[in-house]
Scaffold this motif. Structure first.
Motif, PDB file in Angstrom:
ATOM      1  N   GLY A   2       0.873  -1.236  -0.010  1.00 37.86           N
ATOM      2  CA  GLY A   2      -0.136  -0.021  -0.051  1.00 37.86           C
ATOM      3  C   GLY A   2       0.914   1.175   0.061  1.00 37.86           C
ATOM      4  N   LYS A   3       1.921   1.330   0.888  1.00 37.40           N
ATOM      5  CA  LYS A   3       2.839   2.406   0.799  1.00 37.40           C
ATOM      6  C   LYS A   3       3.433   2.654  -0.496  1.00 37.40           C
ATOM      7  N   CYS A   4       3.905   1.523  -1.047  1.00 43.28           N
ATOM      8  CA  CYS A   4       4.724   1.658  -2.537  1.00 43.28           C
ATOM      9  C   CYS A   4       3.767   2.348  -3.452  1.00 43.28           C
ATOM     10  N   LEU A   5       2.455   1.912  -3.323  1.00 42.48           N
ATOM     11  CA  LEU A   5       1.607   2.446  -4.478  1.00 42.48           C
ATOM     12  C   LEU A   5       1.028   3.764  -4.160  1.00 42.48           C
ATOM     13  N   LEU A   6       0.802   4.207  -3.034  1.00 42.22           N
ATOM     14  CA  LEU A   6       0.188   5.379  -2.738  1.00 42.22           C
ATOM     15  C   LEU A   6       1.284   6.592  -2.398  1.00 42.22           C
ATOM     16  N   SER A   7       2.361   6.240  -1.923  1.00 43.75           N
ATOM     17  CA  SER A   7       3.510   7.247  -1.570  1.00 43.75           C
ATOM     18  C   SER A   7       3.817   8.219  -3.143  1.00 43.75           C
ATOM     19  N   PRO A   8       4.135   7.377  -3.927  1.00 40.09           N
ATOM     20  CA  PRO A   8       4.505   7.916  -5.231  1.00 40.09           C
ATOM     21  C   PRO A   8       3.560   8.971  -5.687  1.00 40.09           C
ATOM     22  N   ILE A   9       2.160   8.578  -5.484  1.00 42.31           N
ATOM     23  CA  ILE A   9       1.374   9.953  -5.950  1.00 42.31           C
ATOM     24  C   ILE A   9       1.236  10.974  -5.006  1.00 42.31           C
ATOM     25  N   VAL A  10       1.345  10.807  -3.693  1.00 42.13           N
ATOM     26  CA  VAL A  10       1.469  11.835  -2.625  1.00 42.13           C
ATOM     27  C   VAL A  10       2.524  12.977  -3.124  1.00 42.13           C
ATOM     28  N   ALA A  15       5.324  17.558  -5.783  1.00 36.83           N
ATOM     29  CA  ALA A  15       6.301  17.852  -6.483  1.00 36.83           C
ATOM     30  C   ALA A  15       5.871  18.895  -7.543  1.00 36.83           C
ATOM     31  N   TYR A  16       4.457  18.841  -8.114  1.00 40.09           N
ATOM     32  CA  TYR A  16       3.989  19.460  -9.109  1.00 40.09           C
ATOM     33  C   TYR A  16       3.025  20.451  -8.577  1.00 40.09           C
ATOM     34  N   ASN A  17       2.791  20.537  -7.402  1.00 37.47           N
ATOM     35  CA  ASN A  17       1.903  21.507  -6.746  1.00 37.47           C
ATOM     36  C   ASN A  17       0.544  21.636  -7.322  1.00 37.47           C
ATOM     37  N   ARG A  18      -0.003  20.312  -7.292  1.00 34.41           N
ATOM     38  CA  ARG A  18      -1.216  20.040  -7.888  1.00 34.41           C
ATOM     39  C   ARG A  18      -1.867  19.116  -7.136  1.00 34.41           C
ATOM     40  N   SER A  19      -3.281  19.036  -6.944  1.00 33.78           N
ATOM     41  CA  SER A  19      -4.212  18.166  -6.295  1.00 33.78           C
ATOM     42  C   SER A  19      -4.242  17.073  -7.293  1.00 33.78           C
ATOM     43  N   LEU A  20      -4.749  15.643  -6.429  1.00 33.28           N
ATOM     44  CA  LEU A  20      -4.782  14.592  -6.981  1.00 33.28           C
ATOM     45  C   LEU A  20      -5.868  14.569  -8.256  1.00 33.28           C
ATOM     46  N   THR A 113      -3.973  16.510  -1.456  1.00 34.42           N
ATOM     47  CA  THR A 113      -2.927  15.265  -1.473  1.00 34.42           C
ATOM     48  C   THR A 113      -3.313  13.835  -1.179  1.00 34.42           C
ATOM     49  N   TRP A 114      -4.633  13.838  -0.764  1.00 33.91           N
ATOM     50  CA  TRP A 114      -5.058  12.490  -0.477  1.00 33.91           C
ATOM     51  C   TRP A 114      -6.731  12.427  -0.715  1.00 33.91           C
ATOM     52  N   CYS A 115      -7.227  11.291  -0.823  1.00 36.08           N
ATOM     53  CA  CYS A 115      -8.428  10.961  -1.139  1.00 36.08           C
ATOM     54  C   CYS A 115      -8.960   9.976  -0.200  1.00 36.08           C
TER      55      CYS A 115
END
Length: 255
Positions: A2-10, A15-20, A113-115
């Motif tokens: 779970g951490k490997c899949l979710l952490s890169p998205i956050v 990094a891009y200063n954008r929402s998900l 940064t999270w849903c």
């Protein structure tokens, strides 16, 4: 996983200063969160529920092996253990996919940064899934706690039944191997309960008290994620010879 899949998205959102919702494809309507946000909410729900079910399986195995060894030897097999993981994962995936099919609403929470599933506001159709999710989590927490307490009781009984060591005048000392397992099981049970209860409480407060507080929701999800970080460290530290020697000295003093 779970951490490997979710952490890169956050990290990408920061990094891009954008929402998900802005990072991935947009939803079907303006009010619907983006596809990446919906996927993030699914993973959050899945990796909160699936490990809890596996913890229940482990707690049941521990309870059966200590309290009902003949039943355990006859019915609990390696094949059952091998099939349990995929079955649990499949059931959890089907259950957590319900918001993607309309039962429950994925929602982007501040700061974007999270849903997760919407936990407050809306009608019964929107809040039915989070209440069902929290109720299932609550039942799992109670079942795991009951199994672990029963296992601890069996371990304590096994320790008390060990023969005395040393001179006849010495006080009976519980067998330290059983005591080590008892203390470790007790610590992990307390940590798991503390980390799981805030999310359950927040869902019920949001559904029945209309308490919409994104900061409190974020704190509850942080507690839930902390459990998967702290538990391995508790296990690693407790298995060190220095820490176990310290615990044994404390137990002997208390005894």
């Amino acid at each position: 996983l779970g951490k490997c899949l979710l952490s890169p998205i956050v990290l990408a959102a920061y990094a891009y200063n954008r929402s998900l919702s802005e990072l991935g494809p947009s939803g079907r309507t303006e009010d619907e969160p983006g596809v990446l946000c919906q996927l993030f909410a699914f993973f959050m729900a899945f990796f909160g529920l699936a490990p809890t079910l596996l913890l229940l399986a482990m707690a049941l195995e521990c309870w059966l092996s200590l309290g009902h060894p003949y039943f355990y030897q006859r019915h609990v097999t390696r094949r059952l253990g091998a099939t349990l993981g995929p079955v649990v994962a499949g059931l959890c995936a089907l259950f957590c996919a319900l918001p993607l099919l309309g039962f429950g609403v994925p929602m982007q929470y501040c700061p974007g940064t999270w849903c997760f599933i919407r936990m407050a506001g809306g009608g019964p159709h929107q809040l039915g899934f989070p209440v069902l999710y929290a109720s299932l989590m609550g039942l799992l927490v109670l079942a795991i706690g009951a199994c672990n307490v029963s296992s601890m009781r069996h371990l304590y009984g096994m320790a008390r039944r060990q023969p005395r060591r040393g001179p006849p005048t010495a006080a009976a000392t519980p067998h330290m191997e059983e005591l080590d397992h008892l203390i470790l099981l007790g610590l992990m049970t307390v940590l798991f309960t503390i980390c799981s209860l805030p999310l359950i409480i927040r869902v019920y407060m949001g559904a029945f008290a209309a308490d919409f507080n994104e900061n409190a929701d974020l704190s509850a999800l942080r507690f839930l994620s902390v459990n998967s970080i702290v538990d391995p460290w508790v296990f690693i530290i407790f298995r060190t010879s220095f820490f176990r020697m310290f615990i044994r000295r404390v137990c002997r003093r208390l005894n």
